[in-house]
Design a protein around this motif. Structure first.
Motif, PDB file in Angstrom:
ATOM      1  N   GLY A 141       0.694  -0.961   0.027  1.00 56.35           N
ATOM      2  CA  GLY A 141       0.204  -0.269  -0.001  1.00 56.35           C
ATOM      3  C   GLY A 141       0.939   1.291   0.009  1.00 56.35           C
ATOM      4  N   ASP A 142       0.433   1.982   0.809  1.00 55.73           N
ATOM      5  CA  ASP A 142       1.048   3.691   0.918  1.00 55.73           C
ATOM      6  C   ASP A 142       2.250   3.580   2.086  1.00 55.73           C
ATOM      7  OD1 ASP A 142      -0.571   4.641  -1.061  1.00 55.73           O
ATOM      8  OD2 ASP A 142      -1.997   5.492   0.342  1.00 55.73           O
ATOM      9  N   GLU A 143       2.456   2.373   2.802  1.00 58.21           N
ATOM     10  CA  GLU A 143       3.204   2.263   3.785  1.00 58.21           C
ATOM     11  C   GLU A 143       4.875   1.927   3.322  1.00 58.21           C
ATOM     12  OE1 GLU A 143       2.237  -0.175   6.949  1.00 58.21           O
ATOM     13  OE2 GLU A 143       0.014   0.526   7.007  1.00 58.21           O
ATOM     14  N   ALA A 144       5.636   2.652   3.962  1.00 66.16           N
ATOM     15  CA  ALA A 144       7.061   2.180   3.376  1.00 66.16           C
ATOM     16  C   ALA A 144       7.510   0.984   3.982  1.00 66.16           C
ATOM     17  CB  ALA A 144       8.132   3.483   4.086  1.00 66.16           C
ATOM     18  N   ILE A 145       8.147   0.160   3.328  1.00 63.86           N
ATOM     19  CA  ILE A 145       8.583  -1.402   3.440  1.00 63.86           C
ATOM     20  C   ILE A 145       9.963  -1.165   4.555  1.00 63.86           C
ATOM     21  CG2 ILE A 145       9.288  -3.433   2.554  1.00 63.86           C
ATOM     22  CD1 ILE A 145       7.725  -2.696   0.178  1.00 63.86           C
ATOM     23  N   ASP A 146       9.967  -2.014   5.210  1.00 66.92           N
ATOM     24  CA  ASP A 146      11.368  -2.080   6.065  1.00 66.92           C
ATOM     25  C   ASP A 146      12.566  -2.376   5.309  1.00 66.92           C
ATOM     26  OD1 ASP A 146      10.223  -1.121   8.452  1.00 66.92           O
ATOM     27  OD2 ASP A 146       9.816  -3.191   9.048  1.00 66.92           O
ATOM     28  N   PRO A 147      13.548  -2.048   5.514  1.00 69.67           N
ATOM     29  CA  PRO A 147      14.633  -2.365   4.803  1.00 69.67           C
ATOM     30  C   PRO A 147      14.799  -3.944   5.085  1.00 69.67           C
ATOM     31  CG  PRO A 147      15.431  -0.870   6.595  1.00 69.67           C
ATOM     32  CD  PRO A 147      13.971  -0.915   6.519  1.00 69.67           C
ATOM     33  N   PRO A 148      15.205  -4.590   4.059  1.00 71.75           N
ATOM     34  CA  PRO A 148      15.423  -6.213   4.329  1.00 71.75           C
ATOM     35  C   PRO A 148      16.442  -6.433   5.623  1.00 71.75           C
ATOM     36  CG  PRO A 148      16.394  -5.540   2.278  1.00 71.75           C
ATOM     37  CD  PRO A 148      15.821  -4.332   2.812  1.00 71.75           C
ATOM     38  N   LYS A 149      17.575  -5.666   5.704  1.00 72.14           N
ATOM     39  CA  LYS A 149      18.438  -5.863   6.895  1.00 72.14           C
ATOM     40  C   LYS A 149      18.575  -4.658   7.461  1.00 72.14           C
ATOM     41  CE  LYS A 149      20.703  -9.672   4.664  1.00 72.14           C
ATOM     42  NZ  LYS A 149      22.030 -10.176   4.234  1.00 72.14           N
ATOM     43  N   ALA A 150      18.174  -4.226   8.921  1.00 72.57           N
ATOM     44  CA  ALA A 150      18.480  -3.236   9.639  1.00 72.57           C
ATOM     45  C   ALA A 150      19.015  -3.602  11.117  1.00 72.57           C
ATOM     46  CB  ALA A 150      17.163  -2.389   9.696  1.00 72.57           C
ATOM     47  N   ARG A 151      19.960  -2.995  11.470  1.00 74.41           N
ATOM     48  CA  ARG A 151      20.449  -3.105  12.731  1.00 74.41           C
ATOM     49  C   ARG A 151      19.442  -2.659  13.806  1.00 74.41           C
ATOM     50  NH1 ARG A 151      23.868  -0.413   9.870  1.00 74.41           N
ATOM     51  NH2 ARG A 151      23.705   1.467  11.035  1.00 74.41           N
ATOM     52  N   ALA A 152      19.445  -3.638  14.982  1.00 73.39           N
ATOM     53  CA  ALA A 152      18.382  -3.575  15.891  1.00 73.39           C
ATOM     54  C   ALA A 152      19.050  -2.866  17.421  1.00 73.39           C
ATOM     55  CB  ALA A 152      17.927  -4.845  16.419  1.00 73.39           C
ATOM     56  N   PHE A 153      18.345  -1.895  17.866  1.00 72.66           N
ATOM     57  CA  PHE A 153      18.939  -1.077  19.051  1.00 72.66           C
ATOM     58  C   PHE A 153      17.839  -1.694  20.220  1.00 72.66           C
ATOM     59  CE2 PHE A 153      20.407   1.215  15.693  1.00 72.66           C
ATOM     60  CZ  PHE A 153      21.990   1.798  16.125  1.00 72.66           C
ATOM     61  N   ARG A 154      18.570  -1.917  21.527  1.00 76.59           N
ATOM     62  CA  ARG A 154      17.584  -2.325  22.563  1.00 76.59           C
ATOM     63  C   ARG A 154      17.577  -1.065  23.574  1.00 76.59           C
ATOM     64  NH1 ARG A 154      18.882  -6.814  26.789  1.00 76.59           N
ATOM     65  NH2 ARG A 154      20.926  -5.682  26.675  1.00 76.59           N
ATOM     66  N   ILE A 155      16.515  -0.303  23.977  1.00 79.80           N
ATOM     67  CA  ILE A 155      16.405   0.602  24.969  1.00 79.80           C
ATOM     68  C   ILE A 155      15.973  -0.219  26.263  1.00 79.80           C
ATOM     69  CG2 ILE A 155      15.209   2.672  25.654  1.00 79.80           C
ATOM     70  CD1 ILE A 155      14.820   3.082  22.526  1.00 79.80           C
ATOM     71  N   THR A 156      16.429   0.153  27.013  1.00 82.26           N
ATOM     72  CA  THR A 156      16.168  -0.132  28.688  1.00 82.26           C
ATOM     73  C   THR A 156      15.695   1.030  29.308  1.00 82.26           C
ATOM     74  OG1 THR A 156      17.407  -2.050  28.410  1.00 82.26           O
ATOM     75  CG2 THR A 156      16.749  -1.562  30.586  1.00 82.26           C
TER      76      THR A 156
END
Length: 182
Positions: A141-156
């Motif tokens: 649809g109109d939503e941007a597709i996530d990049p196939p490989k993206a680094r993850a970050f964790r917030i605590t």
């Protein structure tokens, strides 16, 4: 003679009934106090959750404005994944040096650790936790597709509040990449 004995027995019966009524009234008063305490605890938990949301949003903004994601930043950002303690929280964190946001009566502190094993990263697929989702091009649809490989970050996030309340919240996110730079 018989009338005098009956008056004494009725006095004892009335006293027993009064004691039972008193115990019932005390139990009802106690239940009312318990209800008030439970409502206060629920309100504090909700306020802690809202304060944690402010911390997560602040941390998200801080990651987006990082000058160098390969270098640690003053005790609140870590370029490599921190080892977890027995509760799943990042270990060996000095929470006094973490970033702080004050929300009403709540003190919100947060740390961010990039989910990579080394810094600088030379091979994201081998050194970082990546998100690799199958892309459904038919339902994009109109939503941007996530990049196939993206680094993850964790917030605590650690929230401290009134009556020595303490709450922990964690979130994992993928920063939005500027695809025009690639």
């Amino acid at each position: 003679m018989r009338a005098m004995r009956q008056r004494g027995v009725s006095l004892i019966v009335v006293l027993i009934i009064l004691v039972v009524m008193l115990l019932g009234a005390l139990a009802a008063a106690r239940m009312t106090d318990s209800g008030t305490l439970v409502a206060g605890n629920i309100a504090r938990n909700e306020a802690s959750a809202h304060a944690a949301d402010v911390g997560i949003n602040s941390a998200f903004d801080d990651v987006r404005t990082l000058a160098d994601e390969n270098a640690d930043a003053a005790g609140w950002y870590f370029a490599t994944r921190r080892s977890d303690d027995e509760y799943g929280l990042p270990g060996s964190i000095d929470w006094d040096s973490a970033r702080e946001v004050v929300v009403g009566q709540y003190r919100v502190r947060y740390v961010i650790d990039r989910q990579c094993t080394v810094a600088p990263v030379t091979d994201p697929a081998g050194q970082c936790l990546l998100r690799e989702d199958k892309q459904d091009i038919y339902n994009a649809g109109d939503e941007a597709i996530d990049p196939p490989k993206a680094r993850a970050f964790r917030i605590t996030v650690r929230v401290t509040g009134p009556k020595h309340s303490l709450a922990w919240v964690q979130a994992r996110f993928l920063p939005v990449l500027d695809l025009g730079v690639i």
